[in-house]
Design an enzyme around this catalytic site. Structure first.
Site, PDB file in Angstrom:
ATOM      1  N   ASN A 156      41.789  43.668  27.652  1.00  0.00           N
ATOM      2  CA  ASN A 156      42.465  42.355  27.275  1.00  0.00           C
ATOM      3  C   ASN A 156      43.735  42.594  26.347  1.00  0.00           C
ATOM      4  OD1 ASN A 156      40.756  42.782  25.362  1.00  0.00           O
ATOM      5  ND2 ASN A 156      40.201  40.527  25.091  1.00  0.00           N
ATOM      6  N   GLU A 254      32.126  45.279  19.052  1.00  0.00           N
ATOM      7  CA  GLU A 254      33.043  44.017  19.168  1.00  0.00           C
ATOM      8  C   GLU A 254      32.788  43.569  20.443  1.00  0.00           C
ATOM      9  OE1 GLU A 254      34.748  42.839  16.687  1.00  0.00           O
ATOM     10  OE2 GLU A 254      34.554  44.587  15.386  1.00  0.00           O
TER      11      GLU A 254
END
Ligand code: NAP
Length: 485
Positions: A156, A254
């Site tokens: 992303n 993450e």
């Protein structure tokens, strides 16, 4: 310097200071806006990962012993080259990831900021002296780089996700092996080309594209890899936790999120609406700290919705290279199907579509994976899209009237990455900031990622932090030295 203009030149792994094309075939990289091939990268596997780790291991002692100021010089040159090539990097990002050019350009600049900031922070990897318990004792605490760090990154933010890991790792004195997403590896190779140009010693930065599970398994099994830093889905994060057990490998994760955006009646409504649109539709809603659900106090729901719709109706969807485009495609058709399934489920369960709710097709969109900006009213907290990461341009609205009930509702999720609160009441600012079960809270804004602050989550959104001195510590061991005089 025409380093990055030819996408064919990005078809390479980078190992021990050399760009190489292994013989195991290639991965096709698709342009999500056109449905056509944007480029190729090598389909590497165990042998490339092993060679890259060996190169990083060999380069580690020299890099770790180098003075922080000298390492800073390399990082600053890398940052400078990212800025000089921001235009090229942005075009590559648009081609393989689909985001609008302006966002892509900002991402390239943001990546340089991380390299620049950590160049300086590496100089401040301070230790401590601790008062001893006997007059002839001295206690020192020093920080040392962990060793070879493997960095696994998602699609992303293909540039920033690398910079946010690579910069602190390198500043700490670690050497690195990067494994980028197979959906967006061209940006990663471009960054490796710029690192090469910046003159990093051979083996300090390595990059392997290819088969994720094979490369990931090698990272976990190879004793020379001392740390794995992963950004991606919670599902893969859990696999890595299990795989890390054998060698008790250091991990930072993450992972996914489910960020609530909460608007109280005393909020500055225009500010809140602008922030909601800015965050929710950035990167076509594909942001880990992106808003998942918008909770609006029932007294202001109508006014908020009207203003939100005004703005959403102005969003131009299209190819990232076209002027004024605010939303590109989502990453692929699989993602498109997931998003649409969540919207369909909500509508079938009683939610009302205020706009969007469908794939965009026709001449302007070709074979691209475009989804219309979507707003849903009448969403219930138990609907799937309120509980799963939507990762698309869909804004569900849920009314609330009781602060305590709202808090328990938004905390009732396995995720804990980010939350956004809009209010001018100081008591509420603290109440919400302290009681929301997340790693990050933004009050009266909806943006969070900056080099100097600790980005990261709690619960199943992961552990570890990227940014600030916290990010540097992820790549350092603490050593306690007790000296008897
Ligand atoms: P993903 O499918 O988990 O992939 C992430 C990376 O892991 C890719 O490089 C992928 O390689 C690799 N990978 C896949 N399987 C692996 C395995 N078995 N072993 C080792 N590596 C493996 O996630 P994604 O779809 O790219 O990214 C979207 C997710 O990332 C979302 O959930 C989002 O919330 C999260 N995210 C979190 C943050 C944060 O800071 N918390 C930031 C950005 C994104 P291949 O592409 O080759 O499969």
């Amino acid at each position: 310097m025409a380093l990055l203009t030819n996408l064919e030149e990005l078809n390479a792994c980078y190992i021990d200071g050399r760009f190489m094309s292994p013989t195991g075939g290639v991965i096709e990289v698709w342009n999500p806006a056109t449905g056509k091939i944007a480029g190729y990268v090598p389909n590497g596997g165990v042998s490339e990962a092993r060679a890259a780790v060996a190169a990083a291991h060999a380069a580690f002692p020299g890099w770790a012993r180098m003075l922080p100021a000298e390492r800073a010089g390399y990082l600053k040159r890398w940052a400078q080259l990212m800025l000089e090539h921001a235009d090229d990097l942005a075009h590559i990002l648009v081609a393989e990831q689909g985001k609008p050019f302006a966002e892509a350009y900002e991402e390239a600049e943001g990546s340089a900021l991380f390299a620049e900031w950590y160049a300086e922070e590496g100089k401040r990897a301070y230790g401590e002296t601790v008062p001893p318990s006997a007059p002839n004792k001295r206690i020192l605490v020093i920080r040392q780089p962990v060793g070879v760090a493997a960095l696994i990154t998602p699609w992303n933010y293909p540039a920033t996700m690398i910079a946010r890991k690579a910069a602190p790792a390198l500043a700490a004195g670690c050497t690195i092996v990067i494994k980028p997403s197979s959906l967006t590896p061209l940006t990663a190779v471009a960054l490796a080309r710029l690192a090469h140009e910046a003159g990093f010693p051979a083996g300090v930065i390595n990059l392997v594209t290819g088969r994720a599970s094979e490369i990931g398994d090698e990272f976990m099994a190879n004793p020379h890899v001392k740390k794995v830093s992963f950004t991606g889905s919670t599902e893969v994060g859990k696999q890595l936790i299990r795989a890390s057990a054998d060698q008790v490998k250091r991990l930072s994760l993450e992972l996914g999120g489910n960020a609530p955006f909460i608007v109280f009646p005393d909020a500055d409504l225009d500010l809140a609406v602008a922030a909601a649109v800015g965050n929710k539709f950035e990167n076509c809603g594909q942001m880990c700290n992106g808003i998942n659900v918008i909770y609006v106090h029932e007294e202001i729901m109508e006014a908020f919705t009207d203003r939100l719709m005004d703005r959403v109706n102005q969003l131009k969807v299209g190819h990232g290279d076209e002027p004024d485009v605010k939303l590109g495609p989502v990453i692929d058709t699989r993602s498109l199907d997931n998003i649409h399934a969540l919207v369909t489920d909500a509508v079938q369960s009683g939610a009302r579509l205020l706009t969007g709710g469908h794939r965009l097709t026709g001449d302007a969109y070709g074979a691209g994976s475009f989804y219309a900006p979507t707003v849903l009213a009448g969403v219930e907290p138990d609907m799937k899209l309120a509980n799963e990461e939507i990762f698309g341009p869909v804004a569900p609205l849920i009314p609330f009237n009781d602060e305590t009930e709202l808090l328990s509702r938004v905390n009732d999720t396995p995720y804990g990455l980010a939350a956004y609160v809009f209010t001018r009441d100081v008591r509420r600012v603290f109440e919400m900031s302290e009681r929301l079960e997340v790693g990050m809270v933004a009050v009266n804004s909806a943006s969070l990622s900056v080099p100097q602050a600790p980005f990261g989550g709690i619960k199943q959104s992961g552990n570890g932090r990227e940014g600030g001195h916290f990010g540097l510590e992820e790549f350092m061991n603490v050593k306690y030295i007790s000296i008897t005089l």
